[in-house]
Design an enzyme around this catalytic site. Structure first.
Site, short mmCIF file in Angstrom:
data_model
loop_
_atom_site.label_atom_id
_atom_site.label_comp_id
_atom_site.label_asym_id
_atom_site.label_seq_id
_atom_site.Cartn_x
_atom_site.Cartn_y
_atom_site.Cartn_z
NE ARG A 84 -3.77 -0.17 2.19
CZ ARG A 84 -4.84 -0.39 2.94
NH1 ARG A 84 -5.25 0.55 3.78
NH2 ARG A 84 -5.51 -1.51 2.87
CG HIS A 140 -6.67 -0.22 -5.03
ND1 HIS A 140 -5.44 -0.72 -4.63
CD2 HIS A 140 -6.92 0.82 -4.20
CE1 HIS A 140 -4.98 0.00 -3.62
NE2 HIS A 140 -5.86 0.95 -3.34
CE1 TYR A 144 -20.59 17.99 -11.37
CE2 TYR A 144 -19.27 18.06 -9.37
CZ TYR A 144 -20.50 18.13 -10.00
OH TYR A 144 -21.62 18.34 -9.26
#
Length: 745
Positions: free
Chosen positions: A31, A77, A121
């Site tokens: 990670r 993931h 967006y």
């Protein structure tokens, strides 16, 4: 049949230890830390691979980031969408990376700390360099693939990155018990460093630094400790000092202004706002009076922070003040920690490049083995087709005389003519001698008739020559390491030509900034503080002109030096120190400033007991008295300390300070309890103690009784208090012994 539960007995501490180690290693390896080979953390690697799988090439339309994040989360993931989107955003920010890996379309944040727009967006696709240098050879079996979390997909263990991304883009990550912080570097310099290592594997760090001069931050700036870089790159650990770039611009009327055009990398984001606040604070605290205005004019064109100066200001001296007191000069902590060979390791500059070059040779070996196998397969088929063209009439006869494809293939590969009808024995004999390979036979059976055209046969011969040339080239690369090195370096030269950028960060040895504070003209001033806690200082002539009003309107009025310090004692036993220079100095009718804002005194939690000039205190003995009737004398010089807040006395639980007062000779003091008990004693009966002592008993109190007041009487002074509508003259009370009960009034 029911199965019985099994209870496994084990030591709790061992289970906790193993579980925590498993968790820590998971965070470290899977990670938080980048892999030294591709310089990517798992979330970055998976996001880029998913974009590759979605076909988001640099020359294709953008795709919504929400789609990319959702696809990455669902396939590779299985963590929060915010972590995936956060990684995607950072990879698209040119002010955080040496080379952005993602081409973002929309609001992806700014260098002033503004966050990116929501993923619904924004849109993204891969950058061209990412496609060419990070993902291009995934189809050539150059890296291993492993099952994803639910074993429904395959994902690469590492991306086939052709450039040292760990150095180019750096990395930051916090694992368990360790963290990584690697600065960004110049693309072209790193490529030159890799080539230098490939030519000389025994290269030293000092020799490598002839190519890689030092960090190259996207925000520019100046690295001021060049001499320390060798040790940092040798060990992989150290501190890089960076400062912003400041230019002095001339204005009308002889004024100047400082323009900050580059900032330290550590100042990115919210720290730009903190820098502006720090500059405001320098003006408010009167560290400088040279700044007239400050404005942040940064935009898409880059950083531009303008500080306007008063006429005649020393621009260089003020610049040094900013370096000393603000984030305009800062430290970047380097800890080049990465996962190497499956374990976390702190690596120097040369070892990082060594790991990268080793990875490049491994990639090239697997790539050219795959290409060679494909060319050998093509060679086999081409040779079969060329031979087939020479005996095409026989092959047509075999096909016409066959009852199935299997019979025809058996004849072509094994010479089995038992199930084929031939027109002549001659053809049958010739067919029995055929021995095409399985692959060649399949190609012949699938061959179209137009391939027999003369031009097509010539093209086949030319293609065969190309295949033979490729086979020779690939075999040479695989058997000769020097040839493979040339191929790798040629590829690196191509990347450098296409994507190299000029260095942004200047590397130098710069002397530490020295700020010369202007000496304050020492003078006597009057300290004034009203009953609301607003304090200020005025000059002596102003005080003399307004003496009557000043004394009547203010709670505290005393003389002090403007270079001195003021001590504030509170009921909690704390003493807060403030510099007189921190107080506003001006006109008599100026409001002043709340004492809370200048010191650590908090009027909401504590009550002011006494306030005085430190210089005056140092010449006196101070009386301390508490509500539990504990008394002591303390030498005032004990309060000449550097701390802004210190414990003035030791208070037992539930006790509070009632009085702090200077004591003269022949002074007496009167203690009054809440049950109206009075005791007058001589100040000479009170022993002198250290400020950290509790003191001695001044008055013996009955159960539930506490002192409500302590009065100090100078010799010959008259003082009285009202108790139950009755006047009690304190100066007429009998002087008794300390630690007695006193008298009832």
């Amino acid at each position: 049949m029911e199965t019985k539960e099994q209870i496994i007995r084990t030591e709790y501490s061992e289970v906790m230890q193993k579980s925590y180690i498993d968790y820590a290693m998971s965070v470290i390896i899977a990670r938080a830390l980048p892999d030294v080979r591709d310089g990517l953390k798992p979330v970055q690697r998976r996001t880029l691979y998913d974009m590759h799988e979605l076909g988001l090439r640099y020359d294709k339309p953008y795709r919504k980031c929400a789609r990319i994040v959702g696809d990455t989360m669902g396939k590779y993931h299985p963590h929060g969408d915010s972590s995936i989107y956060g990684a995607l955003v950072v990879m698209a920010q040119d002010f955080k990376n040496g080379i952005p890996l993602v081409d973002g379309h929309g609001n992806f944040g700014s260098n002033e700390g503004d966050g990116a727009a929501a993923m619904r967006y924004t849109e993204a696709r891969l950058q061209r360099i990412t496609q060419e240098a990070y993902l291009s050879d995934l189809d050539k079996d150059v890296v291993d693939f492993v099952p994803n979390f639910d074993e429904t997909e395959k994902e690469p263990v590492v991306l086939p990155v052709k450039v040292p991304n760990l150095l180019i883009n750096g990395s930051e990550g916090i694992a368990v018990g360790m963290a990584t912080s690697i600065p960004t570097h110049n693309f072209g310099e790193v490529i030159d460093g890799v080539k230098a290592y490939m030519k000389n594997p025994d290269i030293t760090t000092a020799e490598m630094m002839q190519y890689i001069k030092g960090p190259d931050f996207p925000t520019g700036g100046i690295v001021t400790n060049q001499d320390d870089l060798l040790q940092i790159y040798e060990t992989g650990v150290g501190k890089i000092k960076i400062r912003g770039k400041v230019e002095v611009e001339q204005m009308k009327g002889g004024k100047e202004r400082l323009v900050i055009t580059e900032i330290p990398y550590t100042m990115l984001g919210a720290n730009i706002g903190k820098f502006l606040n720090d500059v405001y604070a320098l003006v408010e605290t009167k560290k400088t009076s040279d700044i007239v205005d400050i404005s942040n004019q940064s935009g898409k064109d880059g950083i531009r922070i303008v500080i306007e100066l008063r006429k005649g200001a020393d621009a260089q001296n003020l610049c040094n003040l900013l370096y000393k007191k603000t984030k305009l000069e800062d430290t970047f902590g380097v800890n080049m920690l990465a996962v190497a060979d499956g374990r976390p390791e702190t690596l120097g500059l040369v070892p990082i490049i060594r790991h990268h070059v080793k990875f490049q040779y491994a990639l090239a070996t697997r790539k050219y083995k795959t290409l060679l196998a494909k060319e050998l397969e093509k060679k086999e088929i081409q040779e079969g087709l060329i031979r087939a063209c020479d005996v095409i009439d026989l092959i047509i006869e075999i096909l016409r005389g066959s009852n199935s494809i299997a019979d025809a293939k058996a004849c072509l590969t094994q010479g089995d003519v038992s199930k084929i009808q031939f027109k002549s024995e001659k053809s049958k004999k010739a067919a029995s001698q055929l021995h095409f390979t399985e692959r060649q036979a399949t190609a012949i059976l699938e061959m179209r008739l137009y391939k027999l055209i003369g031009l097509e046969v010539n093209a086949l011969m030319a293609e065969h020559d190309t295949t033979l040339k490729n086979i020779a080239e690939y075999e040479e690369i695989l058997t000769n390491r020097a040839t493979m090195a040339k191929v790798i370096m040629k590829e690196l030269d191509g990347y450098k030509k296409s994507y190299d950028t000029p260095r942004k960060t200047e590397i130098a040895n710069v002397e530490e900034a020295v700020f010369e504070e202007k000496k304050v003209e020492e003078m006597e001033v009057m300290f004034l503080m009203d009953r609301f806690g607003y304090a200020k200082t005025i000059d002596l002539p102003t005080y003399e002109r307004n003496k009557e009003a000043a004394d009547s309107e203010n709670r505290y009025v005393f003389k002090c030096m403007n270079t001195g310090k003021i001590c504030i004692f509170t009921n909690t036993g704390q003493m807060h120190m403030i510099k007189v220079l921190d107080l506003p100095f001006g006109k008599f009718r100026d409001k002043g400033q709340p004492i809370d804002n200048i010191s650590k005194f908090d009027s909401a939690r504590e009550r002011l007991i006494y306030i005085a000039d430190l210089a005056e205190l140092c010449t006196r003995k101070l009386l301390f008295g508490t509500s539990s009737a504990m008394l002591k004398l303390v030498d005032g010089s004990e309060f000449d300390v550097a701390k802004r807040t210190t414990a003035a006395t030791k208070l037992p639980e539930g006790d509070e300070l009632l009085i702090v007062s200077p004591i003269e000779e022949n002074t007496t003091l009167v203690m009054q309890s809440s049950k109206d008990m009075f005791l007058r004693i001589a100040a000479s009966d009170i022993p002198e103690k250290k400020k950290g002592a509790v003191g001695v008993i001044g008055m013996k109190l009955s159960a539930g009784d506490v002192l409500s007041s302590i009065y100090v009487l100078q010799e010959g002074e008259s003082m009285s208090v009202t108790v139950k509508d009755k006047e009690v003259a304190l100066n007429r009370l009998h002087v008794g012994n300390r630690a007695t009960k006193g008298v009832k009034k």
